[in-house]
Every structure is written in structure tokens, then in C-alpha cells.
Write an enzyme that holds these catalytic residues in place. Structure first.
Site, short mmCIF file in Angstrom:
data_model
loop_
_atom_site.label_atom_id
_atom_site.label_comp_id
_atom_site.label_asym_id
_atom_site.label_seq_id
_atom_site.Cartn_x
_atom_site.Cartn_y
_atom_site.Cartn_z
N HIS A 1 0.85 -1.20 0.00
CA HIS A 1 0.00 0.00 0.00
C HIS A 1 0.89 1.24 0.00
O HIS A 1 1.65 1.44 0.94
CB HIS A 1 -0.91 0.00 1.23
N ARG B 1 -0.47 4.46 -0.73
CA ARG B 1 -1.29 5.59 -0.21
C ARG B 1 -1.33 6.83 -1.09
O ARG B 1 -1.78 7.88 -0.62
CB ARG B 1 -0.77 6.02 1.18
N ASP C 1 1.90 -7.11 2.35
CA ASP C 1 0.75 -6.27 2.70
C ASP C 1 1.22 -5.04 3.48
O ASP C 1 0.56 -4.60 4.44
CB ASP C 1 -0.31 -7.06 3.48
O1 DOR Z 1 -4.33 -4.58 7.44
C1 DOR Z 1 -4.72 -4.17 6.37
N1 DOR Z 1 -4.40 -2.94 5.92
N2 DOR Z 1 -5.49 -4.96 5.63
C2 DOR Z 1 -6.11 -4.51 4.54
O2 DOR Z 1 -6.81 -5.28 3.94
C3 DOR Z 1 -5.94 -3.11 4.09
C4 DOR Z 1 -4.70 -2.55 4.61
C5 DOR Z 1 -4.66 -1.05 4.48
O3 DOR Z 1 -4.96 -0.51 3.41
O4 DOR Z 1 -4.24 -0.40 5.45
ZN ZN Z 2 -3.55 -5.11 1.57
#
Ligand code: DOR
Ligand code: ZN
Length: 436
Positions: A63, A65, A305
């Protein structure tokens, strides 16, 4: 420009042997020009001290952002953090503001990636407009703009009929659909795994919330023949379902996150939201099933993740704080130390699951070091143990549960497309230009 890397030991992924050799790379052609001793001089040379040369790592679940939440991370800071973690390529999830659901947003990610000159960033675009779960995006246009997969990660697609249409379209375009498996009628706004939720007075995200949607989507993948990629598998029944589907010939791949391999909900001893992640940390039985599934290949690859959040958001307590942990700067040392050193997994297998397998699965270059192959290389120092210090992260996110862990296997050099995107202590070790 040509870059020569001297003093490294090349890992042979077929037999695990190490050979001390030099490598010559060309950044204009993104190609490994030569491997061997007595290579011609490059325009620049990096001299290593016996570090192991590996194909650059690839993380297909990060991610960044950007756009919209740039106080948490940007494409520039995220790709610098990825480079520090040994990654030459990453794929970013589309749950930004606005979500990456239109071609111009896909192009924005590619442009920012090129400007930031760090690790290469490949966009994953939304399955549904605005990630609302109602209407499919224009898959062909998003692919045309450079998306490498589709996902509504962060949320499950609740409507099975819509998911079936998504898989049919993705199949026609030969694109994977990466699923965040969460049936919201079962997770109902919960925060922790069942046991921990009870202990901390929280609502739970039960195993069934994840496994039920995986079961549905495996059946839909079987019906449509599409490539289903299951994100962040965390529970035993999910591993069993994926193993079963693979045996039936379903085109499914899956990833597991380092925190689900190394931690359980027993670790949650305080109300600190650093432990809050989705899917949540699970039981020891689940952790073992994920590890077994990873070792036997049911879970194909590691993906972090990497989910950066600000300290103030994470200070809001279990109920209000956002889900997520950062992981991109620490995953290799953590897994080297906790899987390879104790003998659970070979170094070559870990490298394949962090490079070769994601490359093949998502149709990316990389995952191999050979003459004529892409110029993505990571050098790791396998012997020096260091403490994980979140204050040293290049990511804006400091939300790691692994702060203070002693680990070895730190990347010391990352090359992406023949360019150095990270080098530890460049002053001491020196990227010396020839003639200087
Ligand atoms: O822990 C998580 N953070 N799981 C997700 O599915 C989304 C992610 C986020 O975008 O922060
Ligand atoms: Zn994710």
C-alpha cells in the site's frame, strides 16, 4: 550506463551453490550483460564484501497511499523503503483516494514510479468503481494504461454474481484478480481473531469470514477458468480449501504475509493497535497451517501487505485505529532468520518465493540472474545481525510489531533496471565511478 558489481557471491537457484563472481549490468537496456571474472570496466563499480547476490525481490501486495493519503506514504517514500528491503519491483494496491479505478490514475502511479527513481512500482487497479462493490471498472482500459491485476483489497467483493463477471472479464484479458477475502456479514466490523477479541473485549473477524469467500471465489475460478490470486491467507480452512482447489486444477495462486507466519494473536498482550491488521493475527493452529501451506507450495509466495499508517492514527486504540502493519523493509531478514536459519526452508526456496514465483505469477520480468536477463539484483549480508529499528525506516510508516527483533540477512544493495536504488553505507563502501 554500465554498472559492474564486484565481490559478491552469486546464488545458483538450481542447486544453492555460491560462486564469487562479478556482474555487469546495462541500465539503458535493463539487461545483465555479463557474469564472470575479468569483466570489462563499467561506468561505475560497486564493490561488495562477499554479500550474496540474488534476483531482486518482488512484492505484489504493497500500500503506497498515493494519491490521497500521502501523510502515510507516497510512491517515492514507499519505493525507497522497498529498495531498502531488497525489492526491485512492487505492485501497489488501489485503495487510495481516489481509488485507482480509472486509466489516468493508473498512469499517475506509473509516472510517479518513474519520477521517484526507486524500486519499480506496478499498479493494481480496482475491480469495482470506487471499491464500492457495485459496478465493475473498465478492465480493458485499465490494462491498457498499465495495470497488472485487479483487486478491491481492503474490502471483499460481497456480491458473488459481480465477482463471477469480474473473473470472466479478467479471463478474457488474461489478467489475475487478487482477492481480499472477507464476508462482511460474518466479520461485521470486528477487529481481532476470535480468541484475542474475547480477551480484549472486541468483536471478532472469524476464520469463516475469510474462508467462506475464498471457497466462493475458488468455485467461481473453477467455473470461469480465470486466474484467482488469494491475498494474505491467514486461516487453516483457507489453506485447506486452496490445497483442494489446486488438486482439482483450479488456476489459483496465493500469498502469505510475514506477520501471519511469525506471529499469533497470543502476542497481543496490550491494547496497542500496532497489532491490528486485516486479516487479523490468528491462532497457533492457523499459523502452523499457513507455514505448512507455504512450505508445501499451497501458498505460492510471500507478500508483505505493507500498510503504513501515521502514529496518531495507530494511537487511537483497537476500535478506531486503521488496520495494517508495515513490512517491506524487514521481511527478508525476518524470514531468513526465522525460516532459513532454523532449517525450515532453504535460502533458494525463500528467494524463489520472494522473486521468481511472483514474477512468473504476475507476468513481470525478473526472478532470475542470467546473462540477457533483466538487471534486477539484490545483495544481502547473511551474517551480520542487527536490531530492527523502526526509526530507521525509509517508509513514513513505523507501525511494525517487529521493532527490537534481532535479525540477520539485511539487504545491502538493491539494483532495479541496472540502477542502484539502495545501497547501505554508500560512503564507506562507495559507488565509485571509474577514474574517480
Ligand atoms: O491490514 C490491512 N491494511 N489490511 C487490509 O486489507 C488493508 C490494509 C490497508 O490498506 O491499510
Ligand atoms: Zn492489503
Amino acid at each position: 550506463m554500465k554498472l559492474r558489481i564486484d565481490g559478491g557471491q552469486l546464488l545458483d537457484l538450481t542447486d544453492g551453490s555460491l560462486t564469487r563472481t562479478s556482474v555487469l549490468l546495462d541500465d539503458e537496456k535493463n539487461v545483465i550483460v555479463a557474469i564472470g571474472d575479468h569483466l570489462p570496466k563499467g561506468d561505475a563499480t560497486v564493490t561488495l564484501n562477499g554479500e550474496v547476490l540474488l534476483p531482486g525481490f518482488i512484492d505484489v501486495h504493497v500500500h503506497l497511499r498515493d494519491p490521497g493519503f500521502t501523510d502515510k506514504e507516497t510512491i517515492a517514500t514507499g519505493s525507497a523503503a522497498a529498495a531498502r528491503g531488497g525489492f526491485s519491483q512492487i505492485a501497489c494496491m488501489p485503495n487510495t483516494k481516489p481509488p485507482i479505478d480509472a486509466p489516468e490514475l493508473v498512469r499517475y502511479v506509473r509516472d510517479q514510479s518513474e519520477k521517484s527513481k526507486g524500486t519499480a512500482v506496478w499498479p493494481i487497479a480496482c475491480i469495482t468503481r470506487g471499491q464500492k462493490g457495485e459496478e465493475l471498472t473498465d478492465f480493458a482500459a485499465l490494462k491498457g494504461a498499465g495495470a497488472i491485476a485487479f483487486s478491491d483489497d481492503g474490502k471483499g467483493v460481497q456480491n458473488g454474481g459481480l465477482m463471477k463477471r469480474a473473473l470472466q472479464l479478467a479471463k478474457q484479458l488474461d489478467m489475475p484478480i487478487a482477492i481480499h477475502a472477507e464476508d462482511e456479514t460474518l466479520s461485521k466490523g470486528g477487529t481481532l481473531n476470535e480468541g484475542a477479541a474475547l480477551r480484549h473485549g472486541q468483536a471478532s473477524i472469524p476464520a469463516s469470514a475469510e474462508a467462506a469467500m475464498i471457497a466462493r471465489d475458488l468455485l467461481l475460478a473453477e467455473e470461469t477458468g480465470a486466474h484467482l490470486h488469494v491475498c494474505h491467507v491467514s486461516v487453516e480452512p483457507a489453506v485447506a480449501l486452496i490445497r483442494f482447489a489446486k488438486a482439482r486444477g483450479v488456476k489459483v495462486t496465493a500469498e502469505v504475509a510475514p506477520h501471519h507466519l511469525l506471529l499469533t494473536d497470543e502476542a497481543i498482550t496490550s491494547g496497542d493497535a500496532v497489532w491490528k491488521v486485516n486479516p487479523p493475527l490468528r491462532s497457533e493452529r492457523d499459523r502452523r497451517a499457513c507455514l505448512e501451506g507455504f512450505l508445501d507450495g499451497t501458498l505460492d509466495m510471500i507478500a508483505t501487505d505493507h500498510a503504513p499508517h501515521t502514529a496518531s492514527e495507530k494511537a487511537m486504540g483497537f476500535e478506531k485505529a486503521p488496520f495494517g502493519m508495515v513490512g517491506i523493509e524487514t521481511v527478508f531478514p525476518l524470514l531468513f532468520t526465522h525460516l532459513v536459519v532454523p532449517g525450515l526452508l532453504s535460502l533458494t526456496e525463500l528467494v524463489k518465493r520472494m522473486s521468481t514465483v511472483p514474477a512468473i505469477t504476475f507476468g513481470l520480468s525478473g526472478g532470475v540472474i542470467r546473462v540477457g536477463g533483466p538487471a534486477d539484483i539484490t545483495a544481502v549480508n547473511l551474517s551480520t545481525e542487527r536490531i530492527i529499528e523502526s526509526t530507521e525506516f525509509l517508509s513514513k510508516g513505523r507501525n511494525t510489531p517487529f521493532d527490537g527483533w534481532h535479525v540477520s540477512g539485511w539487504p545491502s544493495l538493491t539494483v532495479c533496471g541496472g540502477r542502484v536504488v539502495y545501497q547501505e553505507n554508500p560512503v564507506q563502501k562507495g559507488v565509485a565511478r571509474e577514474g574517480e
